[in-house]
Motif scaffolding. Structure first.
Motif, mmCIF file in Angstrom:
data_model
loop_
_atom_site.group_PDB
_atom_site.id
_atom_site.type_symbol
_atom_site.label_atom_id
_atom_site.label_comp_id
_atom_site.label_asym_id
_atom_site.label_seq_id
_atom_site.Cartn_x
_atom_site.Cartn_y
_atom_site.Cartn_z
ATOM 1 N N VAL A 1 25.003 43.693 48.200
ATOM 2 C CA VAL A 1 26.202 44.525 48.031
ATOM 3 C C VAL A 1 25.910 45.605 46.998
ATOM 4 N N ASN A 2 26.063 46.835 47.389
ATOM 5 C CA ASN A 2 25.777 47.957 46.480
ATOM 6 C C ASN A 2 26.747 49.090 46.761
ATOM 7 N N MET A 3 28.001 48.831 46.437
ATOM 8 C CA MET A 3 29.053 49.818 46.668
ATOM 9 C C MET A 3 29.755 50.113 45.351
ATOM 10 N N PRO A 4 30.207 51.369 45.166
ATOM 11 C CA PRO A 4 30.917 51.688 43.921
ATOM 12 C C PRO A 4 32.264 50.978 43.878
ATOM 13 N N PRO A 5 32.717 50.575 42.692
ATOM 14 C CA PRO A 5 34.019 49.909 42.589
ATOM 15 C C PRO A 5 35.139 50.876 42.919
ATOM 16 N N PRO A 6 36.260 50.378 43.437
ATOM 17 C CA PRO A 6 37.365 51.272 43.804
ATOM 18 C C PRO A 6 38.117 51.782 42.574
ATOM 19 N N ASP A 7 38.754 52.947 42.740
ATOM 20 C CA ASP A 7 39.670 53.447 41.723
ATOM 21 C C ASP A 7 41.035 52.792 41.922
ATOM 22 N N LEU A 8 41.869 52.857 40.872
ATOM 23 C CA LEU A 8 43.216 52.289 40.988
ATOM 24 C C LEU A 8 43.999 52.966 42.100
ATOM 25 N N ALA A 9 43.882 54.299 42.177
ATOM 26 C CA ALA A 9 44.612 55.029 43.216
ATOM 27 C C ALA A 9 44.140 54.615 44.605
ATOM 28 N N GLU A 10 42.836 54.375 44.736
ATOM 29 C CA GLU A 10 42.289 53.935 46.022
ATOM 30 C C GLU A 10 42.845 52.574 46.414
ATOM 31 N N VAL A 11 42.959 51.663 45.448
ATOM 32 C CA VAL A 11 43.505 50.336 45.724
ATOM 33 C C VAL A 11 44.942 50.437 46.203
ATOM 34 N N ASP B 1 46.806 42.393 59.174
ATOM 35 C CA ASP B 1 45.714 41.525 59.617
ATOM 36 C C ASP B 1 44.351 41.974 59.077
ATOM 37 N N GLU B 2 44.293 43.192 58.502
ATOM 38 C CA GLU B 2 43.036 43.672 57.947
ATOM 39 C C GLU B 2 42.971 43.532 56.428
ATOM 40 N N LEU B 3 44.081 43.070 55.808
ATOM 41 C CA LEU B 3 44.111 42.928 54.349
ATOM 42 C C LEU B 3 43.056 41.948 53.816
ATOM 43 N N PRO B 4 42.863 40.777 54.452
ATOM 44 C CA PRO B 4 41.847 39.862 53.917
ATOM 45 C C PRO B 4 40.462 40.494 53.831
ATOM 46 N N GLN B 5 40.060 41.202 54.853
ATOM 47 C CA GLN B 5 38.742 41.845 54.846
ATOM 48 C C GLN B 5 38.668 42.923 53.770
ATOM 49 N N LEU B 6 39.752 43.682 53.605
ATOM 50 C CA LEU B 6 39.787 44.736 52.592
ATOM 51 C C LEU B 6 39.633 44.155 51.192
ATOM 52 N N ILE B 7 40.411 43.123 50.882
ATOM 53 C CA ILE B 7 40.384 42.528 49.541
ATOM 54 C C ILE B 7 39.050 41.842 49.280
ATOM 55 N N ALA B 8 38.532 41.140 50.277
ATOM 56 C CA ALA B 8 37.234 40.480 50.110
ATOM 57 C C ALA B 8 36.140 41.513 49.830
ATOM 58 N N GLY B 9 36.202 42.651 50.499
ATOM 59 C CA GLY B 9 35.213 43.700 50.248
ATOM 60 C C GLY B 9 35.267 44.212 48.827
ATOM 61 N N TRP B 10 36.474 44.371 48.297
ATOM 62 C CA TRP B 10 36.601 44.800 46.896
ATOM 63 C C TRP B 10 36.041 43.746 45.945
ATOM 64 N N LEU B 11 36.389 42.490 46.182
ATOM 65 C CA LEU B 11 35.927 41.424 45.287
ATOM 66 C C LEU B 11 34.403 41.312 45.305
ATOM 67 N N ASP B 12 33.783 41.625 46.434
ATOM 68 C CA ASP B 12 32.325 41.584 46.520
ATOM 69 C C ASP B 12 31.662 42.643 45.639
ATOM 70 N N THR B 13 32.349 43.739 45.380
ATOM 71 C CA THR B 13 31.735 44.844 44.633
ATOM 72 C C THR B 13 31.934 44.744 43.125
ATOM 73 N N LEU B 14 32.743 43.791 42.671
ATOM 74 C CA LEU B 14 33.163 43.769 41.269
ATOM 75 C C LEU B 14 32.550 42.608 40.495
ATOM 76 N N GLU B 15 32.420 42.815 39.175
ATOM 77 C CA GLU B 15 32.050 41.724 38.272
ATOM 78 C C GLU B 15 33.280 40.847 38.029
ATOM 79 N N ALA B 16 33.059 39.696 37.373
ATOM 80 C CA ALA B 16 34.132 38.699 37.224
ATOM 81 C C ALA B 16 35.369 39.258 36.541
ATOM 82 N N SER B 17 35.203 39.993 35.418
ATOM 83 C CA SER B 17 36.376 40.503 34.697
ATOM 84 C C SER B 17 37.153 41.504 35.531
ATOM 85 N N ALA B 18 36.436 42.342 36.307
ATOM 86 C CA ALA B 18 37.109 43.316 37.164
ATOM 87 C C ALA B 18 37.765 42.627 38.361
#
Length: 530
Positions: free
Chosen positions: A96-106, A116-133
């Motif tokens: 995984v090598n994607m830039p983290p999302p901005d607040l406005a993007e979220v 029905d696409e929310l789970p995939q969207l959220i999982a993709g964000w969680l994959d790009t972030l460190e634990a605190s983020a």
């Protein structure tokens, strides 16, 4: 501004105990974060970011699908906070090598993505972030921020950052929606102050300081008015051509919880008062009002059984006329005339208490508990209605607190900084059981009053004396006595003991007292008026 930058702000706020430190962090955020991200962060901290629902269960199911369920359950039991557990246990796939999302993007993606696409969207964000983020993102989208920064504190930080009075900001706050771009443009002197127009916005309340008995001697009785401090919740009623709103003392919209009050607001005014449950002209115990609090859509039966009522204290606006600069005596006269003229349904006037000497009031205050009052209010006759807690014009002379020695029965982990500690305590008193043997019955729950050092002791004692577990709750040996302080006790059909406590807190740990010598339920029942 990326989610990791917002996560850093949240983490620093959570681990900064001082109010001044939190204000400095918020000022820096307003000065450095770009639009609209700074406004989105502000709305999240103020609890006013209304995102499309992403339920905690959705995020939990995503995490459980990627981890061993037994490991997840053990981790959740240890950590005590769902979002924090998911943030720590989330397995990031390789590559995984994607830039983290901005607040406005979220915010934009949550609003536009099909359900029905929310789970995939959220999982993709969680994959790009460190634990605190990841933690910050989960809290952001599920609405669970707890970092000790209230909406009021955020507005104070805005005022300090911009140089504008906080009262000016608060009077337009509810007239501008997140991400508050018109407010930021005004504060940066790029646009005029937003005009809420006829919008029923909240005006900051005037608050009182506690009065100590010995301070009375310095006051001249002839300069003061007195009235009862009713045992309800403070509210502000705002109604006019732009609509009607019922605001809590903190500026939260409580209109949906009390539709019968909203329906009675067919006038043009801003009023200050106390929300109560009233039956046959008598104020019901506070425990009855609790039945109505935080109910978003109370049904007809709830409204019938627990009828809401407002006892009016003050008149801030009569139509479009601002009365706040007038002295209390003039505002009071205007309020009396207004009530006589409008005769509003479900409302009446809080009566003034005639007196000539402090001894008379002291005698009345001594009977406040029997009359189910919180105490007395003293207001200078010449005092204007000034926002905030200014020492001198208004005093609250509350009745004394009460105490019982109770036995610790159950403990639960707290939230935020306390998520690793057992900091929420259920305690009980003795009574005779069905077989005549003494048994403990729960009388309340408290999570404040103790020091950090006492918290460490309690947490270790609970871990060492656990006898049973019920999810995040531990049952403990009946061996530790807590002195519990509370403002009042009231009868309650919702509790096994038949009693509800008003504002219970831990006064001290009675390590010197055997559990069998703790108080009996009869002792507490005797403290209930009548």
């Amino acid at each position: 501004m990326s989610v990791p930058a917002f996560a850093e702000l949240l983490e620093r706020l959570a681990f900064t105990p001082s109010r001044l430190g939190k204000l400095a962090l918020l000022r820096q955020w307003f000065a450095t974060a770009p639009d609209p991200d700074r406004g989105i962060g502000l709305a999240a901290l103020a609890g006013e970011l209304k995102l499309r629902a992403a339920k905690p269960a959705l995020v939990r199911d995503l995490a459980m699908a990627r981890t061993d369920p037994a490991l997840f359950a053990l981790s959740y039991d240890y950590v005590g906070d769902l979002a924090e557990t998911i943030a720590l246990i989330w397995p990031v796939p390789p590559g995984v090598n994607m830039p983290p999302p901005d607040l406005a993007e979220v915010v934009e993606a949550l609003e536009s993505t099909p359900k029905d696409e929310l789970p995939q969207l959220i999982a993709g964000w969680l994959d790009t972030l460190e634990a605190s983020a990841r933690l910050a993102l989960i809290k952001l989208i599920t609405g669970g921020l707890r970092v000790g920064a209230s909406a009021r504190l955020a507005r104070v930080a805005l005022a300090e950052w911009s140089g504008q009075p906080v009262e000016e900001i608060e009077e337009i706050w509810h007239g501008v929606a997140p991400p508050y771009l018109p407010i930021f443009r005004w504060l940066e002197e790029k646009a005029p102050r937003p005009d809420p127009g006829a919008t029923p916005v909240f005006r900051p309340l005037m608050l009182a300081h506690p009065l100590e008995d010995e301070a009375l001697s310095a006051l001249n009785p002839g300069d003061w008015a007195a009235e009862w401090k009713w045992d309800g919740i403070r509210v502000q009623l705002v109604a006019g051509p732009g609509g009607a709103r019922l605001w809590s003392r903190g500026g939260e919209d409580a209109s949906a919880s009390f539709p019968e009050i909203l329906a009675a607001m067919d006038f043009h005014a801003v009023l200050d008062g106390e929300l109560l449950v009233m039956r046959d002209g008598q104020v019901a115990p506070f425990s009855d009002l609790q039945q109505r609090l935080n109910r978003k859509a109370p049904g007809p039966r709830m409204q019938r059984d627990y009828p809401a009522f407002v006892r009016l204290y003050d008149l801030l606006f009569d139509g479009t006329e601002d009365l706040r600069a007038l002295p209390f005596t003039e505002r009071r006269a205007r309020l009396e005339a207004w009530v006589a003229r409008e005769q509003p349904a479900r409302m009446d006037l809080s009566p003034l208490i005639p007196f000539t000497a402090w001894e008379e009031l002291a005698e009345m205050r001594a009977g406040a508990r029997a009359a189910s009052m919180e105490g007395l209010m003293l207001k200078r006759l010449d005092s204007p209605y000034t926002a905030g807690r200014i020492k001198g014009p208004w005093w609250k002379w509350k009745r004394g607190t009460q105490n019982v020695d109770a036995v610790l029965m159950y403990a639960q982990r707290g939230h935020g900084k306390r998520s690793s500690f057992y900091s929420d305590y259920t305690f009980g008193l003795w009574r005779d059981g069905p077989d005549g043997a003494p048994e403990l019955v729960p009388i309340g729950k408290a999570y404040s009053g103790y020091t950090d050092q006492e918290l460490l002791f309690l947490d270790k004692w609970i871990r060492d004396h656990t006898t049973n577990r019920f999810g995040p709750v531990r049952e403990v040996e009946r061996g530790l006595v807590l002195e519990v302080e509370f403002d009042a006790a009231q009868k309650s059909g919702r509790h096994k003991s038949g009693v509800a406590l008003r504002f219970p807190r831990i006064a001290r740990i009675r390590r010197d007292k055997p559990a069998e010598e703790a108080d009996r339920l009869e002792t507490l029942l005797a403290m209930i008026p009548g």
